[in-house]
Write a protein that holds these residues in place. Structure first.
Motif, PDB file in Angstrom:
ATOM      1  N   UNK A  75       0.845  -1.196   0.000  1.00  0.00           N
ATOM      2  CA  UNK A  75       0.000   0.000   0.000  1.00  0.00           C
ATOM      3  C   UNK A  75       0.877   1.241   0.000  1.00  0.00           C
ATOM      4  N   UNK A  76       0.515   2.215  -0.827  1.00  0.00           N
ATOM      5  CA  UNK A  76       1.129   3.542  -0.775  1.00  0.00           C
ATOM      6  C   UNK A  76       0.137   4.458  -0.066  1.00  0.00           C
ATOM      7  N   UNK A  77       0.602   5.097   0.997  1.00  0.00           N
ATOM      8  CA  UNK A  77      -0.261   6.015   1.735  1.00  0.00           C
ATOM      9  C   UNK A  77       0.297   7.435   1.637  1.00  0.00           C
ATOM     10  N   UNK A  78      -0.530   8.344   1.121  1.00  0.00           N
ATOM     11  CA  UNK A  78      -0.151   9.757   0.995  1.00  0.00           C
ATOM     12  C   UNK A  78      -0.893  10.558   2.053  1.00  0.00           C
ATOM     13  N   UNK A  79      -0.180  10.964   3.083  1.00  0.00           N
ATOM     14  CA  UNK A  79      -0.803  11.738   4.152  1.00  0.00           C
ATOM     15  C   UNK A  79      -1.025  13.182   3.704  1.00  0.00           C
ATOM     16  N   UNK A  80      -1.778  13.905   4.486  1.00  0.00           N
ATOM     17  CA  UNK A  80      -2.070  15.307   4.161  1.00  0.00           C
ATOM     18  C   UNK A  80      -0.772  16.092   4.005  1.00  0.00           C
ATOM     19  N   UNK A  81      -0.656  16.827   2.903  1.00  0.00           N
ATOM     20  CA  UNK A  81       0.538  17.620   2.651  1.00  0.00           C
ATOM     21  C   UNK A  81       1.587  16.896   1.832  1.00  0.00           C
ATOM     22  N   UNK A  82       1.376  15.608   1.572  1.00  0.00           N
ATOM     23  CA  UNK A  82       2.314  14.854   0.736  1.00  0.00           C
ATOM     24  C   UNK A  82       1.885  14.956  -0.723  1.00  0.00           C
ATOM     25  N   UNK A 113      -4.745   9.841   3.947  1.00  0.00           N
ATOM     26  CA  UNK A 113      -4.470   9.849   5.376  1.00  0.00           C
ATOM     27  C   UNK A 113      -5.402   8.867   6.085  1.00  0.00           C
ATOM     28  N   UNK A 114      -5.021   8.443   7.303  1.00  0.00           N
ATOM     29  CA  UNK A 114      -5.899   7.565   8.073  1.00  0.00           C
ATOM     30  C   UNK A 114      -7.184   8.279   8.480  1.00  0.00           C
ATOM     31  N   UNK A 115      -7.158   9.623   8.503  1.00  0.00           N
ATOM     32  CA  UNK A 115      -8.365  10.413   8.740  1.00  0.00           C
ATOM     33  C   UNK A 115      -8.980  10.783   7.400  1.00  0.00           C
ATOM     34  N   UNK A 116     -10.227  10.367   7.114  1.00  0.00           N
ATOM     35  CA  UNK A 116     -10.848  10.648   5.811  1.00  0.00           C
ATOM     36  C   UNK A 116     -10.850  12.131   5.471  1.00  0.00           C
ATOM     37  N   UNK A 117     -10.629  12.434   4.194  1.00  0.00           N
ATOM     38  CA  UNK A 117     -10.655  13.806   3.724  1.00  0.00           C
ATOM     39  C   UNK A 117      -9.328  14.532   3.841  1.00  0.00           C
ATOM     40  N   UNK A 118      -8.312  13.850   4.325  1.00  0.00           N
ATOM     41  CA  UNK A 118      -7.011  14.503   4.526  1.00  0.00           C
ATOM     42  C   UNK A 118      -5.913  13.825   3.717  1.00  0.00           C
ATOM     43  N   UNK A 119      -6.301  13.213   2.616  1.00  0.00           N
ATOM     44  CA  UNK A 119      -5.331  12.523   1.772  1.00  0.00           C
ATOM     45  C   UNK A 119      -4.451  13.466   0.982  1.00  0.00           C
ATOM     46  N   UNK A 120      -3.337  12.943   0.507  1.00  0.00           N
ATOM     47  CA  UNK A 120      -2.388  13.726  -0.260  1.00  0.00           C
ATOM     48  C   UNK A 120      -2.736  13.830  -1.729  1.00  0.00           C
ATOM     49  N   UNK A 121      -1.753  14.255  -2.526  1.00  0.00           N
ATOM     50  CA  UNK A 121      -1.967  14.600  -3.929  1.00  0.00           C
ATOM     51  C   UNK A 121      -0.986  13.843  -4.821  1.00  0.00           C
ATOM     52  N   UNK A 122      -1.469  13.436  -5.997  1.00  0.00           N
ATOM     53  CA  UNK A 122      -0.592  12.946  -7.062  1.00  0.00           C
ATOM     54  C   UNK A 122      -0.677  13.956  -8.193  1.00  0.00           C
ATOM     55  N   UNK A 163      -9.445   8.294  -1.167  1.00  0.00           N
ATOM     56  CA  UNK A 163      -9.151   9.505  -0.395  1.00  0.00           C
ATOM     57  C   UNK A 163      -7.860  10.195  -0.835  1.00  0.00           C
ATOM     58  N   UNK A 164      -7.726  10.398  -2.154  1.00  0.00           N
ATOM     59  CA  UNK A 164      -6.583  11.155  -2.674  1.00  0.00           C
ATOM     60  C   UNK A 164      -7.071  12.167  -3.698  1.00  0.00           C
ATOM     61  N   UNK A 165      -6.183  13.092  -4.058  1.00  0.00           N
ATOM     62  CA  UNK A 165      -6.489  14.110  -5.061  1.00  0.00           C
ATOM     63  C   UNK A 165      -5.516  13.941  -6.217  1.00  0.00           C
ATOM     64  N   UNK A 166      -6.039  13.996  -7.417  1.00  0.00           N
ATOM     65  CA  UNK A 166      -5.231  13.813  -8.624  1.00  0.00           C
ATOM     66  C   UNK A 166      -5.199  15.123  -9.399  1.00  0.00           C
ATOM     67  N   UNK A 167      -4.002  15.653  -9.615  1.00  0.00           N
ATOM     68  CA  UNK A 167      -3.833  16.954 -10.263  1.00  0.00           C
ATOM     69  C   UNK A 167      -3.138  16.793 -11.616  1.00  0.00           C
ATOM     70  N   UNK A 168      -3.679  17.435 -12.630  1.00  0.00           N
ATOM     71  CA  UNK A 168      -3.023  17.604 -13.931  1.00  0.00           C
ATOM     72  C   UNK A 168      -2.491  16.303 -14.533  1.00  0.00           C
ATOM     73  N   UNK A 169      -3.395  15.384 -14.771  1.00  0.00           N
ATOM     74  CA  UNK A 169      -3.014  14.130 -15.429  1.00  0.00           C
ATOM     75  C   UNK A 169      -2.618  14.395 -16.875  1.00  0.00           C
ATOM     76  N   UNK A 170      -1.482  13.876 -17.348  1.00  0.00           N
ATOM     77  CA  UNK A 170      -1.118  14.033 -18.760  1.00  0.00           C
ATOM     78  C   UNK A 170      -2.151  13.390 -19.688  1.00  0.00           C
TER      79      UNK A 170
END
Length: 206
Positions: A75-82, A113-122, A163-170
Motif C-alpha cells: 500500500x502507498x499512503x499519501x498523508x495530508x501535505x504529501x 491519510x488515516x483520517x478521511x478527507x485529509x489525503x495527499x496529492x498525485x 481519499x486522494x487528489x489527482x492533479x493535472x493528469x497528462x
C-alpha cells in the motif's frame, strides 16, 4: 499491575505487527521536490512485496518521481501535505502506462491519510511533460508517445484507490482500471475543473 501491563503489551504485538508502516524517507526518499526518487521508491516497494507486504507512507513534502510499479500486498499512503510529483520527462516513465501502475497484482492500494478527507496529492506535471514530449519530437528523438495516466491498475484483485487528489493528469483519464478495483473519495483536478472519477463536477479541494 506490572504483570497486567506486560500481558496486555504481548497481546497487542500481533495487532501492531499487522499495522506496521514504513516511512518513505527511511529508504532515502527525499521530499525536496528536486531529487529523482524513482529508484528509492521502487526499491522500497520491491522489498516490502518480497517480505510479505506492508505500507509505504509519505508525509508532508514534494516527492519527485518517474513511473513506479506497485506490487502485490503493498500500500502507498499519501498523508495530508504529501505530493507525489511526476518527473517532467517522458523517459522517466520508461513506457509505463501511468505514474503508479500495477498489472495482475493483488491486495494493493493507493490511500490517503488515516483520517478521511485529509489525503495527499498525485500531481502529473502535464504541461511540463507535454512540452518535453513535443521538444523530443521536434528533435526527431521521439515519434509517438502515449500520454501516461496517474494510476493504472490492470487486471488486479482486491485493489483500492481512496481519499486522494489527482492533479493535472497528462492523459485524459487520470485513473485506468480493470479487475477488482475500488475507487472511492477521489478528486481529479484538470484545467481548473475538479471532478470525480465518474466525471461529475465537484467542489474545489484546497
Amino acid at each position: 499491575m506490572k504483570k497486567i501491563i506486560i500481558a496486555t503489551l504481548f497481546a497487542l504485538i500481533p495487532v501492531l505487527g499487522l499495522c506496521k508502516q514504513h516511512k518513505a524517507t527511511v529508504w532515502g526518499v527525499k521530499s525536496d521536490g528536486l531529487t529523482d526518487n524513482t529508484a528509492s521508491i521502487q526499491r522500497a516497494i520491491d522489498y516490502l512485496s518480497e517480505h510479505g507486504g506492508d505500507t509505504l507512507v509519505f508525509y508532508v513534502g514534494r516527492y519527485l518521481t518517474g513511473a513506479i510499479e506497485l506490487k502485490s500486498n503493498v500500500t502507498i499512503r499519501l498523508c495530508e501535505g504529501a505530493v507525489l510529483v511526476a518527473a517532467p520527462n517522458i523517459y522517466a516513465f520508461n513506457g509505463a502506462p501511468a505514474l503508479i501502475w500495477a498489472k495482475e497484482c493483488e491486495n494493493i492500494s493507493v490511500l490517503g491519510h488515516t483520517t478521511p478527507g485529509r489525503g495527499g496529492v498525485i500531481e502529473g506535471s502535464a504541461a511540463a511533460l507535454n512540452a518535453h514530449i513535443e521538444g523530443q519530437k521536434a528533435k526527431g528523438l521521439l515519434t509517438d508517445s502515449p500520454l501516461p495516466a496517474l494510476i493504472s491498475f490492470e487486471n488486479c484483485a482486491n485493489a483500492r484507490i481512496e481519499d486522494i487528489k489527482l492533479w493535472d493528469s497528462p492523459a485524459a483519464q487520470a485513473i485506468v482500471t480493470s479487475g477488482d478495483v475500488t475507487v472511492k473519495d477521489v478528486y481529479i483536478h484538470k484545467d481548473g475543473i475538479v471532478t470525480t472519477p465518474d466525471g461529475r463536477k465537484a467542489k474545489v479541494i484546497k
